[in-house]
Design a protein around this motif. Structure first.
Motif, PDB file in Angstrom:
ATOM      1  N   ILE A  71     -28.546   0.043  -5.307  1.00  0.00           N
ATOM      2  CA  ILE A  71     -27.431  -0.374  -4.454  1.00  0.00           C
ATOM      3  C   ILE A  71     -27.181   0.642  -3.342  1.00  0.00           C
ATOM      4  CG2 ILE A  71     -24.950  -0.813  -4.389  1.00  0.00           C
ATOM      5  CD1 ILE A  71     -26.596  -3.088  -5.612  1.00  0.00           C
ATOM      6  N   VAL A  78     -23.559  -6.029   2.657  1.00  0.00           N
ATOM      7  CA  VAL A  78     -24.629  -6.463   1.756  1.00  0.00           C
ATOM      8  C   VAL A  78     -24.224  -7.832   1.223  1.00  0.00           C
ATOM      9  CG1 VAL A  78     -25.905  -6.016  -0.362  1.00  0.00           C
ATOM     10  CG2 VAL A  78     -25.238  -4.103   1.111  1.00  0.00           C
ATOM     11  N   LEU A  85     -21.216  -3.804 -11.859  1.00  0.00           N
ATOM     12  CA  LEU A  85     -21.631  -4.775 -10.852  1.00  0.00           C
ATOM     13  C   LEU A  85     -20.444  -5.616 -10.381  1.00  0.00           C
ATOM     14  CD1 LEU A  85     -24.061  -5.982  -9.301  1.00  0.00           C
ATOM     15  CD2 LEU A  85     -24.303  -7.634 -11.162  1.00  0.00           C
ATOM     16  N   CYS A  92     -32.486 -18.824  -0.300  1.00  0.00           N
ATOM     17  CA  CYS A  92     -32.284 -17.371  -0.227  1.00  0.00           C
ATOM     18  C   CYS A  92     -33.131 -16.777   0.889  1.00  0.00           C
ATOM     19  CB  CYS A  92     -32.669 -16.711  -1.544  1.00  0.00           C
ATOM     20  SG  CYS A  92     -31.627 -17.112  -2.943  1.00  0.00           S
ATOM     21  N   MET A 104     -19.125  -5.789  -6.544  1.00  0.00           N
ATOM     22  CA  MET A 104     -19.018  -7.060  -5.830  1.00  0.00           C
ATOM     23  C   MET A 104     -17.621  -7.259  -5.254  1.00  0.00           C
ATOM     24  SD  MET A 104     -21.124  -9.531  -8.466  1.00  0.00           S
ATOM     25  CE  MET A 104     -20.653 -11.047  -7.628  1.00  0.00           C
ATOM     26  N   LEU A 156     -29.181  -9.395  -0.380  1.00  0.00           N
ATOM     27  CA  LEU A 156     -29.648  -8.990  -1.706  1.00  0.00           C
ATOM     28  C   LEU A 156     -29.740 -10.228  -2.587  1.00  0.00           C
ATOM     29  CD1 LEU A 156     -30.280  -6.992  -4.010  1.00  0.00           C
ATOM     30  CD2 LEU A 156     -27.798  -6.678  -4.290  1.00  0.00           C
ATOM     31  N   TRP A 157     -30.926 -10.457  -3.134  1.00  0.00           N
ATOM     32  CA  TRP A 157     -31.189 -11.655  -3.933  1.00  0.00           C
ATOM     33  C   TRP A 157     -31.382 -11.267  -5.390  1.00  0.00           C
ATOM     34  CZ3 TRP A 157     -36.596 -14.422  -3.634  1.00  0.00           C
ATOM     35  CH2 TRP A 157     -36.618 -15.511  -4.523  1.00  0.00           C
ATOM     36  N   ILE A 158     -30.549 -11.834  -6.253  1.00  0.00           N
ATOM     37  CA  ILE A 158     -30.721 -11.681  -7.703  1.00  0.00           C
ATOM     38  C   ILE A 158     -31.024 -13.060  -8.261  1.00  0.00           C
ATOM     39  CG2 ILE A 158     -29.712 -10.931  -9.881  1.00  0.00           C
ATOM     40  CD1 ILE A 158     -27.930  -9.031  -8.391  1.00  0.00           C
ATOM     41  N   LYS A 193     -19.165 -11.730   1.364  1.00  0.00           N
ATOM     42  CA  LYS A 193     -19.554 -11.061   0.123  1.00  0.00           C
ATOM     43  C   LYS A 193     -20.845 -11.626  -0.466  1.00  0.00           C
ATOM     44  CE  LYS A 193     -14.854  -9.851  -1.296  1.00  0.00           C
ATOM     45  NZ  LYS A 193     -13.819  -9.988  -2.369  1.00  0.00           N
ATOM     46  N   GLY A 194     -20.898 -12.952  -0.578  1.00  0.00           N
ATOM     47  CA  GLY A 194     -22.086 -13.534  -1.193  1.00  0.00           C
ATOM     48  C   GLY A 194     -21.841 -14.953  -1.655  1.00  0.00           C
ATOM     49  N   LEU A 211     -24.742 -10.745  -1.175  1.00  0.00           N
ATOM     50  CA  LEU A 211     -25.391 -11.029  -2.455  1.00  0.00           C
ATOM     51  C   LEU A 211     -25.610 -12.528  -2.615  1.00  0.00           C
ATOM     52  CD1 LEU A 211     -26.387 -10.264  -5.300  1.00  0.00           C
ATOM     53  CD2 LEU A 211     -23.999 -10.353  -6.062  1.00  0.00           C
ATOM     54  N   ALA A 243     -27.013 -14.947  -5.441  1.00  0.00           N
ATOM     55  CA  ALA A 243     -27.434 -15.048  -6.833  1.00  0.00           C
ATOM     56  C   ALA A 243     -27.754 -16.498  -7.157  1.00  0.00           C
ATOM     57  CB  ALA A 243     -26.336 -14.534  -7.754  1.00  0.00           C
TER      58      ALA A 243
END
Length: 354
Positions: free
Chosen positions: A169, A216, A205, A135, A209, A180-182, A119-120, A218, A220
């Motif tokens: 998205i 994808v 969001l 990242c 997630m 995907l970088w936030i 997931k991230g 993520l 962060a």
């Protein structure tokens, strides 16, 4: 502007035989199949023909760059790419190991083995200690494109931020697998922000997630944990939360070696242990700047870079940790039992209480 969604009976599996017939390793063929997503089917034969005479690395990079060029057509997303590999990250051994271990976790074979789609991760910690670099390098290790979503930029578009986010998205999912970088997510999703639209965005969001099925990943980053919405930190949102602290002495030695080598200087010509000892509480970014400032000073003196000049630059530099000591202490206290230490030890320094 966005990923091409084609109807009909065609699917990527129709190109499996063409990919299998290419003279690449099994791993490269697997990566090629993954990264063909998002391309119009009509373009895929031409793409495969174009990479047929290349070596494995060049073939993967050619497909990735073509994919990045399609993503660049989207005005909301920023495509980010650097050439650096994992050897350009000083320290953070636990974090690097975690990333490398998950390189193949997006494959069908991983699903069949029982591994859920990653997931991230959330990286929180001190500014200038390698979160952004990590990242970028993660995408390189996995051979996925990296896109940066700037929430602050969304608010300047004059349209519904919620709609823009959903469009972004949809585009990213059309090209998945994607990293995907936030960056500094707390600035956009601060719990101190009371706007109704922000609350709707946060809710949407969080749901995405939790429930997303597309690959994808993520990533962060955050610098101020006190501003993070509690629901963002709930179990299941991220696969892992890492705390990135100021580098230890051994990590500072590694960082000095990286940046001296990058600027065509032999680290063996310098007393690296002493430099590391003298730069306690310096961030990785500050150590890099020390090397740059030393080069500038040496050049102005018409001399080469030396240990003496480097030590002079260190003595006149005040690290950011002096100014932001309370923020750093807050991060360390919060992370003690809530986050995994990116450097691979459970020690959370508290030098401000000495």
């Amino acid at each position: 502007r966005y990923a091409v969604v084609e109807s009909g009976t065609a699917s990527l599996e129709d190109f499996r035989k063409e990919v299998d017939d290419l003279q690449f390793s099994i791993e490269t063929k697997k990566n090629i199949m993954e990264n063909l997503r998002g391309f119009p089917f009509s373009r895929i034969p031409q793409i495969l023909k174009g990479i047929s005479g290349l070596d494995d690395k060049k073939a993967q990079e050619t497909i990735l760059e073509s994919k990045r060029n399609l993503l660049r057509q989207n005005e909301i997303l920023e495509v980010v790419h650097i050439e650096d590999g994992i050897d350009q990250i000083g320290g953070l051994n636990e974090l690097k190991k975690w990333i490398v271990e998950r390189k193949d976790n997006f494959s069908k074979e991983a699903r069949d083995f029982g591994i859920p789609t990653p997931k991230g991760m959330l990286m929180l910690g001190v500014q200038g200690c390698g979160k952004s670099l990590t990242c970028k390098v993660t995408a390189n290790i996995w051979n996925f494109p990296l896109v940066r979503l700037d929430f602050i930029n969304l608010f300047r578009k004059g349209r519904s931020v919620e709609e823009l986010l959903k469009e972004a998205i949809v585009t990213i999912e059309g090209f998945a697998p994607v990293v995907l970088w936030i960056d500094e997510i707390e600035k956009a999703l601060s719990q101190d922000t009371k706007g109704a639209e922000i609350r709707r965005i946060l809710g949407w969001l969080m749901t995405w997630m939790q429930e997303k099925n597309e690959p994808v990943f993520l990533v962060a980053t955050a610098n101020k944990v006190s501003l993070l919405p509690p629901e963002l930190l709930r179990k299941g949102r991220f696969d892992e939360i890492f705390f990135v602290d100021l580098p230890s002495k051994s990590e500072r030695e590694e960082i000095f070696r990286i940046h001296l080598t990058k600027r065509s200087r032999n680290p063996e010509d310098f007393n690296i242990p002493k430099l590391a000892e003298d730069t306690e509480n310096f961030s990785g970014a500050e150590i890099e700047q020390l090397v740059v400032d030393t080069l500038i000073t040496a050049y102005s003196k018409k001399s080469d870079m030396s240990q003496k000049i480097l030590e002079e630059v260190v003595r006149r530099t005040v690290p950011l940790s002096v100014t932001y000591e309370e923020n750093i202490k807050e991060l360390r206290i919060w992370s003690r039992n809530r986050a995994r230490n990116a450097s691979g030890n459970r020690r959370i320094e508290s030098f401000f209480t000495k």
